[in-house]
Design an enzyme around this catalytic site. Structure first.
Site, short mmCIF file in Angstrom:
data_model
loop_
_atom_site.label_atom_id
_atom_site.label_comp_id
_atom_site.label_asym_id
_atom_site.label_seq_id
_atom_site.Cartn_x
_atom_site.Cartn_y
_atom_site.Cartn_z
N LYS A 35 75.39 13.64 99.75
CA LYS A 35 76.39 14.06 100.74
C LYS A 35 76.31 15.58 100.95
CE LYS A 35 80.91 14.83 99.45
NZ LYS A 35 81.45 16.12 99.90
N ASN A 36 76.29 16.32 99.85
CA ASN A 36 76.40 17.77 99.99
C ASN A 36 75.11 18.44 100.44
OD1 ASN A 36 79.08 17.58 99.46
ND2 ASN A 36 78.93 18.19 97.31
N ASP B 80 82.08 18.33 90.27
CA ASP B 80 82.27 17.06 90.98
C ASP B 80 82.15 15.85 90.06
OD1 ASP B 80 82.74 18.45 93.26
OD2 ASP B 80 80.71 18.25 94.06
N ARG C 80 91.08 27.38 98.38
CA ARG C 80 89.62 27.36 98.57
C ARG C 80 89.26 28.37 99.64
NH1 ARG C 80 87.45 21.20 98.77
NH2 ARG C 80 85.47 22.25 98.48
N ILE D 185 87.36 31.32 101.96
CA ILE D 185 86.00 31.43 102.51
C ILE D 185 85.64 32.90 102.75
CG2 ILE D 185 85.83 29.12 103.52
CD1 ILE D 185 86.58 30.45 106.22
N ARG E 219 84.64 8.88 102.12
CA ARG E 219 84.08 10.15 102.61
C ARG E 219 82.74 10.44 101.95
NH1 ARG E 219 87.37 14.89 101.13
NH2 ARG E 219 85.29 15.66 101.53
N CYS F 174 88.80 18.15 100.33
CA CYS F 174 89.65 17.84 99.18
C CYS F 174 90.49 19.06 98.79
CB CYS F 174 88.80 17.39 98.00
SG CYS F 174 88.00 15.81 98.29
#
Ligand code: EPU
Length: 428
Positions: free
Chosen positions: A22-23, A305, A122, A124, A397, A117
């Site tokens: 996914k990432n 994760d 978080r 940036i 997701r 999530c």
């Protein structure tokens, strides 16, 4: 609404195949926006974050064709940049990669602040610091990031912390900048290397990805290519934990064992048998698990994760374990859900103190985020009795057909549709 229902207590046996990462897939797919050509991306996981990424690209004028379940063709020649569809963008974290891609191709980006999530704050700021270093003017106005640059110019950027998203975003933007960019204190995750490899197949000149110093020589333009995404190390780790938790014997296929070293080492320390092959890992568990301490760190450390999955696993161990979160400031929301199953866990700051061996029992629980959701699955699979998990859209997701894959290795797990409460009340 859909929920997952598990009747646990059955050891998992057989072979389970891991999907694409996914990432890695999210930034690769969003970076096709700046290629201005046709790209074919293979080994793409069938998950909702990818559907959303493709919907965003389609809304921006890319022509998308699914060539098979896991292969997509993206033609970004007709794309219109500069403004991204807010309602789609706000639903996922990785949408911030649009800023890098749009700045690189059109010299402007107006992108909604990312969702994803909730692990606490978080920020940036490091992404913004990187874009500014490349010569962009960046401001955050209400719910949008507004970035503009007449021309991006290569520069040196030292990140204050190892940030996966920041490293990827700056790498994307710098690929089409004039001159050379050096990113220092770069994150080293395998998905960063995968994105660099993809961009290089399109003509970018990136070296050093996977180390803490990445060098990007800007090029005039990129060209279409065909590229296969690496396997998902977190999905692989999740199934390894499921095998360990159920006392099963699973062959986890389509993995890169090197990426799994931190997880494999911890499982071995817990008494789980691990056999590495070229592109698969066998996990053999008797169900007897020793207590261990775990601390999450940037790659090659133990991945954040995998925190919730190990949180669930350590409830089954033979003593008290400490699980310390070293990346995010609020990754333990899942603990309350495990407690509903009877787990004995105390969270003290960034450490969860987990008393293993306290019997768990099936209960209705919620997936409070993506990895928290699969932690509930792991706990549910280990418990003799019924576990019901709500809010499974979080799980979807990031996990490609988790229910089908686990059923195929012997789990009694199904997805059921629950009539919506409001509709029921109206009908009555
Ligand atoms: N940070 C800042 N400023 C920034 C960027 C990050 O302070 O500008 C901090 C974060 O708050 C955090 C740390 O730096 O404390 C690391 O954050 P990072 O930027 O590495 O995380 P991310 O890019 O937001 C990605 C993954 C996450 C994964 C983390 C860490 C995507 C879309 N997300 O997030 O994946 O947990 O890296 O490996 O790639 C998941 O897949 O479940 C998931 C949450």
């Amino acid at each position: 609404m859909e929920k997952i229902v598990i009747n646990g207590g059955r050891p998992l046996h057989g072979s389970i195949e891991v999907s694409g990462s996914k990432n890695a897939a999210i930034p690769i797919i969003l970076a096709t926006l700046m290629v201005d050509d046709i790209c074919v991306i293979e080994n793409v996981p069938a998950i909702s974050d990818i559907t959303l990424s493709l919907e965003i690209l389609a809304a921006m004028g890319c022509h998308i064709r699914m060539l098979s379940r896991n292969t997509v063709e993206i033609d970004s020649r007709g794309a219109m940049g500069g403004v991204s569809p807010y309602e789609l963008v706000r639903k996922m974290r990785g949408s911030y990669y649009l800023v890098g891609a749009e700045l690189a191709r059109w010299g402007k980006a107006y992108v909604g602040l990312p969702g994803g999530c909730d692990f606490g704050v978080r920020p940036i700021d490091q992404h913004i610091k990187g874009f500014k270093a490349l010569g962009a003017k960046v401001s955050v106005e209400g719910r949008y990031i507004d970035a503009k640059a007449d021309e991006l110019k290569g520069s040196s950027i030292y990140f204050d912390m190892e940030t996966v998203g920041g490293t990827i975003n700056v790498m994307i933007a710098a690929s089409l900048a004039k001159g050379t960019t050096i990113i220092e204190n770069a994150a080293r995750e395998p998905h960063i290397v995968d994105l660099a490899n993809f961009l290089n197949t399109c003509g970018a000149k990136i070296s050093g990805a996977g180390t803490d110093t990445i060098k990007i020589k800007g090029v005039e333009r990129l060209y279409g290519s065909t590229y296969a995404v690496i396997p998902d190390m977190i999905e692989a780790g999740t199934y390894m934990c499921a095998a360990a938790a159920t006392g099963g014997h699973l062959k986890v296929t389509n993995v890169i064992p090197k990426h799994m070293e931190a997880v494999s080492a911890k499982l071995e320390e817990m008494g789980v048998g691990i056999v590495e092959n070229d592109d698969s890992i066998e996990v053999v568990s008797t169900g007897e698990l020793h207590r261990v301490n775990v601390k999450t760190l940037p790659y090659p450390g133990f991945p954040t994760d995998m925190n919730p999955q190990f949180g669930a696993l350590l409830c089954l161990a033979d003593g008290v374990s400490c699980l310390t979160e070293g990346i995010f400031n609020n990754r333990f929301k899942y603990v309350e859900e495990l407690k509903r199953m009877g787990a004995s866990i105390k969270v003290d700051g960034s450490t969860a103190i987990i008393e293993g061996g306290v019997p768990l029992s099936g209960a209705p629980v919620k997936a409070v985020d993506l990895r928290a959701g699969v932690a509930m699955i792991i706990a549910g699979l280990s418990i003799k009795g019924k576990t019901e998990i709500e809010d499974i859209h979080y799980i979807e997701r990031g996990y490609d057909d988790v229910v089908g894959k686990l059923r195929a290795v012997g789990a009694d797990i199904k997805k059921v549709i629950v009539p919506d409460q409001v509709q029921l009340e109206k009908a009555n």
